[in-house]
Scaffold this motif. Structure first.
Motif, short mmCIF file in Angstrom:
data_model
loop_
_atom_site.label_atom_id
_atom_site.label_comp_id
_atom_site.label_asym_id
_atom_site.label_seq_id
_atom_site.Cartn_x
_atom_site.Cartn_y
_atom_site.Cartn_z
N GLN A 1 0.82 -1.20 0.00
CA GLN A 1 0.00 0.00 0.00
C GLN A 1 0.86 1.26 0.00
N TRP A 2 2.01 1.23 0.67
CA TRP A 2 2.87 2.41 0.71
C TRP A 2 3.33 2.78 -0.70
N PHE A 3 3.78 1.80 -1.46
CA PHE A 3 4.24 2.09 -2.82
C PHE A 3 3.09 2.58 -3.69
N LEU A 4 1.92 1.98 -3.56
CA LEU A 4 0.78 2.40 -4.38
C LEU A 4 0.35 3.81 -4.01
N ASP A 5 0.32 4.11 -2.72
CA ASP A 5 -0.04 5.48 -2.30
C ASP A 5 1.01 6.49 -2.76
N ASN B 1 7.88 5.15 -16.52
CA ASN B 1 7.58 5.99 -17.68
C ASN B 1 8.23 7.35 -17.49
N LYS B 2 9.16 7.69 -18.38
CA LYS B 2 9.79 9.02 -18.41
C LYS B 2 10.36 9.40 -17.05
N GLY B 3 11.11 8.48 -16.45
CA GLY B 3 11.80 8.79 -15.22
C GLY B 3 10.95 8.77 -13.97
N ARG B 4 9.76 8.19 -14.05
CA ARG B 4 8.90 8.12 -12.88
C ARG B 4 8.29 6.73 -12.79
N LEU B 5 7.91 6.36 -11.58
CA LEU B 5 7.24 5.09 -11.32
C LEU B 5 5.75 5.39 -11.14
N LEU B 6 4.94 4.90 -12.09
CA LEU B 6 3.52 5.24 -12.13
C LEU B 6 2.65 4.03 -11.82
N LEU B 7 1.44 4.30 -11.38
CA LEU B 7 0.46 3.24 -11.19
C LEU B 7 -0.04 2.75 -12.55
N THR B 8 -0.19 1.44 -12.69
CA THR B 8 -0.92 0.90 -13.82
C THR B 8 -2.41 1.02 -13.53
N LYS B 9 -3.25 0.64 -14.48
CA LYS B 9 -4.69 0.65 -14.22
C LYS B 9 -5.03 -0.30 -13.08
#
Length: 444
Positions: A254-258, A322-330
């Motif tokens: 949850q920490w990473f997702l938040d 994506n472009k130097g960032r860690l993003l949430l997938t759907k």
């Protein structure tokens, strides 16, 4: 190689597709199964649910005819097992090693084909070949279509005559020859056969346990650790372990997702977490609790548990770069908002779907033991020994060792599904929540 593949596809498509549409409702098929050319006839009448797959039917036939599943097999529609104009349904070995046959010998996995796709009306025939050396050819005829009562068994023997030829006897089918290798060729014991349908293979399949694990348990039954594996797997037929606080046990996830919500987690130029995030993540990732004092070691490459955990979240389809960032997938967005969806996503993605056969088999075995190991240690040495029994070795011939398993995503997940710190002494401990997740992954 590409041209060969194209030619094989063309050949497969040129075969007749003789399968039927699956029935909307489950019924019972009363089958008459004869060993071809037996004199006097050797046959079994078996009631089988219409929704079982052909790999399950194969095991039913093995029990019904007292064989030991020691040889290859296949089913066919429209002709015998190797006829050019028949449709063939292959055992796992033939599926995995189809290059060993002529191109026109391709078929469909038996495990992916339901019985009601091959038989529909009384009089329909399905052919079965067991042991490509002794060539036991059996004809399966659908005699009756019966209603399925609630909770009906997947298979029951309701009739038959004479004992089946024993394994490796050289295709003996006449009474005189069989009298030389069987103590009583007339003996037929339906009660004993039906009792065998209560064995581990059938119990696990009926419980909805992942069929790939059931096949592994069956394959490894007579190895040194076969009994222990069977016992662990049979725990999956019962209720899952109790869980107290799923939310607390998934705190690291949850920490990473938040943290990735919105604009995502910024990464270094080399694609790693920045030091400030490494320090914060290290406080919530359970496997970091006994790792090291930070000081200047606040880099992801110096904190392997954080690095492996973050990479695991990417492998599981929750985060993406994506472009130097860690993003949430759907999927990550849905899981970030709902812990139940996070739980189901983890359970559904723990077992690799295809490609890495070692990873798939290792994951299934780890999950089987984990599901039966709440509040105890996972037997890594046993899993490694079982993988060695399956034929896996290091490139230099050494047997599998436990360190080959500790970077698998399944182990990274299970060790971090806990509300307790994971110290070196407790590095193999399975929390009750992790055991419940393993149970869910194998029963999903």
């Amino acid at each position: 190689m590409k041209d060969r593949h194209l030619r094989m596809v063309t050949d497969v498509e040129s075969r007749p597709d003789l399968r039927h549409v699956r029935r909307r409702e489950v019924v019972v098929y009363r089958l008459r199964v004869d060993i071809d050319h037996a004199d006097p006839p050797i046959w079994r009448r078996i009631d089988v649910r219409s929704d079982v797959t052909l790999d399950f039917l194969h095991q039913v036939l093995q029990v019904a005819f007292d064989w030991t599943d020691s040889h290859l097999h296949r089913f066919s529609l429209g002709g015998d097992a190797f006829a050019r104009d028949s449709q063939q349904f292959l055992c796992p070995y033939d599926v995995d090693n189809d290059d060993g046959w002529d191109d026109d010998d391709d078929g469909i996995p038996a495990a992916a084909t339901r019985l009601d796709e091959t038989l529909t009306e009384a009089g329909d025939l399905l052919h079965y070949l067991y042991d490509y050396g002794d060539n036991w050819e059996l004809t399966i005829r659908l005699d009756q279509v019966l209603p399925a009562g609630s909770g009906c068994a997947a298979a029951v023997v309701v009739g038959g005559e004479r004992a089946a030829p024993p394994e490796d006897c050289g295709h003996l089918v006449d009474a005189v020859s069989l009298a030389e290798v069987l103590p009583d060729p007339t003996r037929f014991e339906p009660e004993r056969i039906n009792k065998a349908f209560g064995g581990a293979y059938f119990v696990l399949r009926e419980a909805g346990v992942d069929a790939r694990l059931v096949d592994l348990v069956h394959q490894l039954t007579f190895t040194a650790h076969g009994d222990g594996l069977t016992a662990a797997a049979l725990s999956l037929a019962g209720a899952p372990p109790d869980t107290t606080d799923v939310t607390a046990s998934l705190r690291a996830f949850q920490w990473f997702l938040d943290r990735a919500e919105g604009s995502g987690i910024p990464l270094t130029g080399a694609g790693y977490l920045k030091p400030a995030d490494v320090e914060k993540a290290a406080k919530v990732v359970p496997t970091m609790m006994d790792w090291l004092d930070f000081g200047k070691n606040n880099r992801e490459t110096h904190c392997h548990p954080v690095l492996w955990f973050r990479e695991c979240l990417q492998d599981l389809g929750l985060l993406r770069k994506n472009k130097g960032r860690l993003l949430l997938t759907k999927a990550g967005e849905a899981a970030q908002r709902d812990v139940d969806k996070l739980w189901e996503h983890l359970a559904g993605r723990l077992v690799p779907k295809a490609g890495d056969k070692f990873g798939m088999q290792a994951t299934l075995l780890i999950l089987a033991y984990a599901a039966a190991s709440a509040d105890s240690d996972l037997p890594f040495d046993t899993v490694a020994a079982l993988l060695t029994e399956l034929g896996w070795r290091f490139s230099d011939g050494r047997p599998v060792e436990d360190y080959a398993l500790r970077r698998l995503p399944v182990w990274v997940v299970l060790t971090n599904v806990t509300d307790q710190p994971v110290t070196w002494r407790r590095r193999n401990a399975i929390s009750p929540t992790a055991a419940a997740l393993a149970h869910r992954a194998l029963r999903g």
